[in-house]
Structures are given as structure tokens and as C-alpha cells.
Design a protein around this motif. Structure first.
Motif, PDB file in Angstrom:
ATOM      1  N   GLU A  81       0.835  -1.209   0.000  1.00 23.97           N
ATOM      2  CA  GLU A  81       0.000   0.000   0.000  1.00 23.97           C
ATOM      3  C   GLU A  81       0.866   1.252   0.000  1.00 23.97           C
ATOM      4  O   GLU A  81       0.608   2.204  -0.743  1.00 23.97           O
ATOM      5  N   THR A  84       2.420   1.957  -3.439  1.00 20.08           N
ATOM      6  CA  THR A  84       1.555   2.546  -4.460  1.00 20.08           C
ATOM      7  C   THR A  84       1.164   3.981  -4.131  1.00 20.08           C
ATOM      8  O   THR A  84       0.825   4.749  -5.035  1.00 20.08           O
ATOM      9  N   CYS A  85       1.208   4.345  -2.846  1.00 23.63           N
ATOM     10  CA  CYS A  85       0.875   5.726  -2.451  1.00 23.63           C
ATOM     11  C   CYS A  85       2.087   6.644  -2.551  1.00 23.63           C
ATOM     12  O   CYS A  85       1.970   7.803  -2.930  1.00 23.63           O
ATOM     13  N   THR A  87       5.413   6.742  -4.487  1.00 25.74           N
ATOM     14  CA  THR A  87       6.066   6.064  -5.610  1.00 25.74           C
ATOM     15  C   THR A  87       7.562   6.322  -5.694  1.00 25.74           C
ATOM     16  O   THR A  87       8.201   5.887  -6.634  1.00 25.74           O
ATOM     17  N   TYR A  95       9.651   6.464   2.766  1.00 22.81           N
ATOM     18  CA  TYR A  95       8.428   6.522   3.561  1.00 22.81           C
ATOM     19  C   TYR A  95       8.612   7.384   4.808  1.00 22.81           C
ATOM     20  O   TYR A  95       7.752   8.199   5.154  1.00 22.81           O
ATOM     21  N   GLY A 253      -3.696  -1.090  -3.369  1.00 15.83           N
ATOM     22  CA  GLY A 253      -3.931   0.285  -2.970  1.00 15.83           C
ATOM     23  C   GLY A 253      -4.740   1.042  -4.002  1.00 15.83           C
ATOM     24  O   GLY A 253      -5.639   0.523  -4.640  1.00 15.83           O
ATOM     25  N   ARG A 254      -4.375   2.290  -4.225  1.00 17.58           N
ATOM     26  CA  ARG A 254      -5.188   3.173  -5.050  1.00 17.58           C
ATOM     27  C   ARG A 254      -4.604   3.411  -6.434  1.00 17.58           C
ATOM     28  O   ARG A 254      -5.173   4.104  -7.235  1.00 17.58           O
ATOM     29  N   GLN A 255      -3.398   2.857  -6.718  1.00 21.38           N
ATOM     30  CA  GLN A 255      -2.793   3.102  -8.014  1.00 21.38           C
ATOM     31  C   GLN A 255      -2.499   1.785  -8.699  1.00 21.38           C
ATOM     32  O   GLN A 255      -2.145   0.797  -8.058  1.00 21.38           O
TER      33      GLN A 255
END
Length: 261
Positions: A81, A84-85, A87, A95, A253-255
Motif C-alpha cells: 500500500e 503505491t501511495c 512512488t 516513507y 492500494g489506489r494506483q
């Protein structure tokens, strides 16, 4: 890309506009080999002894292995996750940089560089040296001097290969990954054959044994060491691949990993 004006009013060249970055030379197969080879490291061949010794019984050791696997799976999903958030390439450093700022990220980077990674590589090199020398000393332990010398030679050789060529490093990685997978398959098949032949005496009184909170914590440490490596998935691969997986590959995740044409 936005064009910037220089002092004399002229536009900079195309080379000046492009960001300086490493060339992407890792193929998809190389990326998969890195992930598999990092997660299935040499620790899997030495950790079972530590887990069994510290847990005190066969059943408890199997429970610890299961819990370590579940914990590692949750950690891997969290990092997927994050990957993908955020990159950016860099793994933990990227991170922590986004979440806590450059100072904390810098400390994490240097702790990893000076303590965590060298210690891990030393353990893996010593493991390699032990298994290479063990057949030559069937009745005793290999000499410490020979073990350390072989481990040092292994580290120096791999360091040279990685510095010399990315292609060479990928070929070595693919070869070692295949060798580790073949070794694990041989061990699993051998155990299954013995189990099928009726050698199940170890399952009798499987919970018999003594353990303490300290020994259980050490057993968890050995188990988690064998599972370690899942957090390097994003750091090693998807930011450095020549070509991302085709559209329709698993999405976390979202991507999506790759946009459709």
C-alpha cells in the motif's frame, strides 16, 4: 517539462532539462528474482534450528512459524500500500522522509547502512561459508578462521560484481535464487516422502517441552529473520524496472502498476 531561462536569456539544452537518474536495467524477471531471493534468503536454512531449540517442542515451533508468517504477510500488504501511495524509490527512507521529515529519515538510513545491513550480510555470508565447508569436516565443526575467510571472500566477490555490472549482478541473483528454490523443494519433497513412509514419531507428544517468555521471544526473532525481505519489494523493483508489468497485473492500494495505452 518546464523550460528555464539561463543568465543570457537563452534556453538550456535538452540534457540540462532532464533529471539525472540511474538507468533502468532490471527486467521483470530480474525484479521477481530479487524479490524471491530477498524474501527466501539464506536465513531459512539456519532459522529452523533456532526456532526449534528456543520453542522447546515441535508443536510450539510450528505455531511460531505460522504466526511469523501471518505477521510478515500483514507487513508486506502494508508496504504494498505504501509503495503505491509513495512512488519514490528508497523503501524505508522514502516513507520516513514523507512522514517524519529528513532528519528522521537520515538517521534511519545511516542506522541501516552502518548496523542493520552489514550485520545481515555478515550472517548470510557466514551461513554460506558454513554450508560450503561442512562437507569437508563431517566429524567436527569447520575452523572459524576458514569460515570467516570464505565469508569475507564471498562478500568481496559479490561487492565487485555489483559494482562492475548490473547485468552480472542480475545473472548472479537469478542463479542463487534458482539454487535456493531447488534446495527448498528438495527439502520439502524429502520430508513429504519420509512422512508418507510412516515416520511420524516426532508428532507424538508434540507439545512436550519447556519454554519461557525469553525463549519464545528468541524463537520469534529467528522466525521473523527467515521471513525478512518483504519490505524491499518496492525499493528494489517497481521503481527500477525497464518495463512495468502489463495492464491487468495485480493492483494494490489506489494506483495501478501500469496504465493502459
Amino acid at each position: 517539462m518546464e523550460t528555464k531561462k539561463v543568465a543570457n536569456g537563452s534556453s538550456p539544452s535538452v540534457a540540462e532539462q532532464e533529471d539525472v537518474q540511474l538507468k533502468k536495467r532490471i527486467t521483470l524477471i530480474n525484479g521477481v528474482a530479487i524479490i524471491v531471493g530477498t524474501i527466501i534468503g539464506s536465513g531459512i536454512f539456519v532459522s529452523p534450528k533456532g526456532v526449534y531449540e528456543h520453542s522447546g517442542s515441535l508443536a510450539i515451533s510450528l505455531i511460531i512459524w505460522t504466526l511469523c508468517g501471518v505477521f510478515s504477510m500483514f507487513g508486506a500488504l502494508c508496504y504494498a500500500e505504501l509503495g503505491t501511495c509513495i512512488t519514490k524509490s528508497g523503501g524505508d527512507y522514502a516513507y520516513i522522509l514523507e512522514a517524519f521529515g529528513p532528519a528522521t529519515a537520515f538517521l534511519r538510513l545511516w542506522v541501516g547502512l552502518l548496523v542493520i545491513r552489514p550485520a545481515t550480510q555478515a550472517v548470510l555470508a557466514l551461513t554460506f561459508g558454513y554450508y560450503m565447508l561442512d562437507p569437508f569436516y563431517p566429524t567436527c565443526q569447520p575452523p572459524d578462521e576458514a569460515l570467516r575467510l570464505l565469508a569475507a571472500v564471498c562478500l568481496c566477490l559479490l561487492t565487485y560484481v555489483n559494482c562492475r555490472s548490473v547485468r552480472w549482478a542480475m545473472r548472479v541473483q537469478d542463479m542463487f535464487t534458482g539454487a535456493k528454490l531447488l534446495a527448498l523443494i528438495a527439502i520439502i519433497l524429502g520430508g513429504a516422502v519420509r512422512f508418507g513412509q510412516g515416520h511420524v514419531e516426532y508428532l507424538e507428544n508434540a507439545f512436550d517441552g519447556e519454554f519461557t517468555a525469553k525463549s519464545i521471544s528468541l524463537a520469534f526473532y529467528s522466525g521473523l529473520f527467515a521471513y525478512g525481505g518483504w519490505k524491499y519489494m518496492k525499493q528494489f523493483c517497481f521503481s527500477n524496472l525497464q518495463q512495468l508489468p502489463p495492464y491487468g497485473a495485480p493492483v494494490f492500494g489506489r494506483q495501478k502498476l501500469h496504465s493502459p495505452p
